[in-house]
Motif scaffolding. Structure first.
Motif, mmCIF file in Angstrom:
data_model
loop_
_atom_site.group_PDB
_atom_site.id
_atom_site.type_symbol
_atom_site.label_atom_id
_atom_site.label_comp_id
_atom_site.label_asym_id
_atom_site.label_seq_id
_atom_site.Cartn_x
_atom_site.Cartn_y
_atom_site.Cartn_z
ATOM 1 N N PHE A 282 0.834 -1.213 0.000
ATOM 2 C CA PHE A 282 0.000 0.000 0.000
ATOM 3 C C PHE A 282 0.863 1.255 0.000
ATOM 4 C CE2 PHE A 282 -2.162 3.366 2.390
ATOM 5 C CZ PHE A 282 -3.286 3.555 1.583
ATOM 6 N N ALA A 283 1.959 1.241 0.769
ATOM 7 C CA ALA A 283 2.854 2.400 0.811
ATOM 8 C C ALA A 283 3.480 2.655 -0.556
ATOM 9 C CB ALA A 283 3.939 2.180 1.865
ATOM 10 N N LEU A 284 3.889 1.597 -1.257
ATOM 11 C CA LEU A 284 4.466 1.763 -2.591
ATOM 12 C C LEU A 284 3.433 2.303 -3.578
ATOM 13 C CD1 LEU A 284 6.654 -1.475 -2.848
ATOM 14 C CD2 LEU A 284 7.430 0.855 -2.420
ATOM 15 N N LEU A 285 2.216 1.777 -3.530
ATOM 16 C CA LEU A 285 1.156 2.279 -4.412
ATOM 17 C C LEU A 285 0.858 3.758 -4.130
ATOM 18 C CD1 LEU A 285 -1.326 -0.745 -4.395
ATOM 19 C CD2 LEU A 285 -0.010 0.101 -6.351
ATOM 20 N N LEU A 286 0.830 4.119 -2.857
ATOM 21 C CA LEU A 286 0.571 5.513 -2.487
ATOM 22 C C LEU A 286 1.679 6.424 -3.009
ATOM 23 C CD1 LEU A 286 -1.241 7.478 -0.911
ATOM 24 C CD2 LEU A 286 0.140 6.999 1.118
ATOM 25 N N MET A 287 2.913 5.986 -2.901
ATOM 26 C CA MET A 287 4.027 6.797 -3.399
ATOM 27 C C MET A 287 3.990 6.929 -4.912
ATOM 28 S SD MET A 287 7.257 5.664 -1.015
ATOM 29 C CE MET A 287 7.321 6.117 0.720
ATOM 30 N N ILE A 288 3.573 5.874 -5.606
ATOM 31 C CA ILE A 288 3.432 5.965 -7.070
ATOM 32 C C ILE A 288 2.415 7.033 -7.430
ATOM 33 C CG2 ILE A 288 2.631 4.735 -9.112
ATOM 34 C CD1 ILE A 288 3.806 2.184 -7.921
ATOM 35 N N GLY A 289 1.264 7.027 -6.760
ATOM 36 C CA GLY A 289 0.230 8.019 -7.043
ATOM 37 C C GLY A 289 0.692 9.437 -6.749
ATOM 38 N N VAL A 290 1.365 9.632 -5.610
ATOM 39 C CA VAL A 290 1.842 10.972 -5.247
ATOM 40 C C VAL A 290 2.890 11.460 -6.237
ATOM 41 C CG1 VAL A 290 3.105 12.284 -3.490
ATOM 42 C CG2 VAL A 290 1.311 10.688 -2.807
ATOM 43 N N THR A 291 3.806 10.587 -6.648
ATOM 44 C CA THR A 291 4.852 10.985 -7.596
ATOM 45 C C THR A 291 4.264 11.338 -8.956
ATOM 46 O OG1 THR A 291 6.369 9.476 -6.456
ATOM 47 C CG2 THR A 291 7.048 10.306 -8.602
#
Length: 320
Positions: A282-291
């Motif tokens: 979930f943290a990786l997916l969230l960072m992808i969206g923010v980036t």
């Protein structure tokens, strides 16, 4: 005659009064003796009950005392001297003797067989980041606008189109890294599916970060990419526990993509804890969206500013 009678009467009255006084004092003495007698009875009862309790305790310890006595009979004077000598001069032997009284059983829950397998998560994460960095060093991050086909393409179309190219190549690199580690190096992997899942997420995230920095800020962005890899290796828990790091790294630890990527690969190597797997994914997916959102808004807004800085940097003769 009357005088004698008066004198006798007076003595009789005095004697009666004295007798009453003596009887009163005797009555008080009787009460005191009665209190003393009651206290003595209560004290005897307490002593009897305490003696019974003590006797019960001594009886319960009788067998243990008997066993100890029998064991002491088997010990000679020389044995006692040897024991005292060991206790005084060899504390290691004494500690080993005390520990040997307990049966300690070690059971590994997430067992990793070799150091190479334990280092694999850091190796794969670092390899994926280095692969993305090499792509922006070798391939162009901008389209040739002098070509008529790309002349009317918008900034956002260029951003997502180029990112698709970089992401595809990065996924191929990641697949080569993972399968070569498993099939050629035969490194321990408990869950190949989780390994591939985090390889896919890590590749997409690192491509997004590296390409966004390089395409938005040019060579300056590429320098930031190199700085980030050194910063994350030191402060993400990839090499040693985060608790051993300085306070700064412990504070920003959760902002580093390396922390969640390495954590996910560790679950694949040692055996998955599904709570940790879902948290890291979930943290990786969230960072992808923010980036992606940051790249979408900053790419167009900072284009002129970045061009001017890079032009001045090139005209100064220091860089290109």
């Amino acid at each position: 005659m009357k005088g004698h009678l008066d004198s006798i009467s007076t003595h009789l009255i005095y004697a009666v009064t004295k007798s009453q006084t003596i009887l009163s004092e005797l009555q008080q003495a009787k009460g005191i003796n009665q209190d003393y007698l009651n206290n003595a009875i209560q004290g005897n009862k307490l002593i009897a009950s305490s003696s019974a309790a003590l006797n019960s305790k001594l009886t319960s310890y009788q067998d243990d005392i008997s066993n100890i006595a029998n064991q002491l009979k088997l010990t000679s004077d020389s044995d006692i001297v040897s024991i005292i000598t060991v206790l005084q001069n060899n504390p290691k032997t004494m500690g080993h003797t005390l520990v040997s009284l307990f049966n300690v059983k070690d059971e590994s829950i997430y067992k990793v067989s070799t150091f190479g397998a334990a280092f694999l998560p850091t190796y794969i994460t670092l390899s994926i980041w280095v692969g993305c960095t090499m792509l922006v060093m070798v391939l162009h991050t901008k389209i040739p606008r002098e070509n008529r086909r790309f002349k009317n393409m918008t900034v956002h179309e260029e951003y997502f189109g180029k990112m698709l190219t970089f992401g595809t190549v990065s996924l191929i690199q990641t697949a080569v890294i993972i399968f070569s580690s498993v099939l050629l190096l035969h490194v321990q992997v408990e869950s190949l599916f989780i390994m591939l899942l985090f390889g896919f997420l890590t590749s997409i995230l690192f491509t997004t970060i590296v390409y966004t920095l390089a395409s938005t800020f040019g060579n300056l962005g590429k320098a930031v990419v190199i700085f980030l890899v050194a910063l994350q290796l030191a402060g993400s828990g990839a090499l040693y526990p985060i608790q051993l790091n300085p306070a700064f790294f412990r504070a920003v630890y959760h902002l580093f993509p390396f922390a969640y990527s390495v954590g996910g690969f560790r679950e694949a190597v040692g055996g998955p804890n599904m709570v940790t797997v879902f948290t890291d994914a979930f943290a990786l997916l969230l960072m992808i969206g923010v980036t992606l959102l940051l790249g979408y808004f900053l790419k167009a807004r900072l284009q002129r500013f970045t061009r001017r800085i890079l032009s001045d940097f090139s005209n100064s003769g220091i860089g290109q």
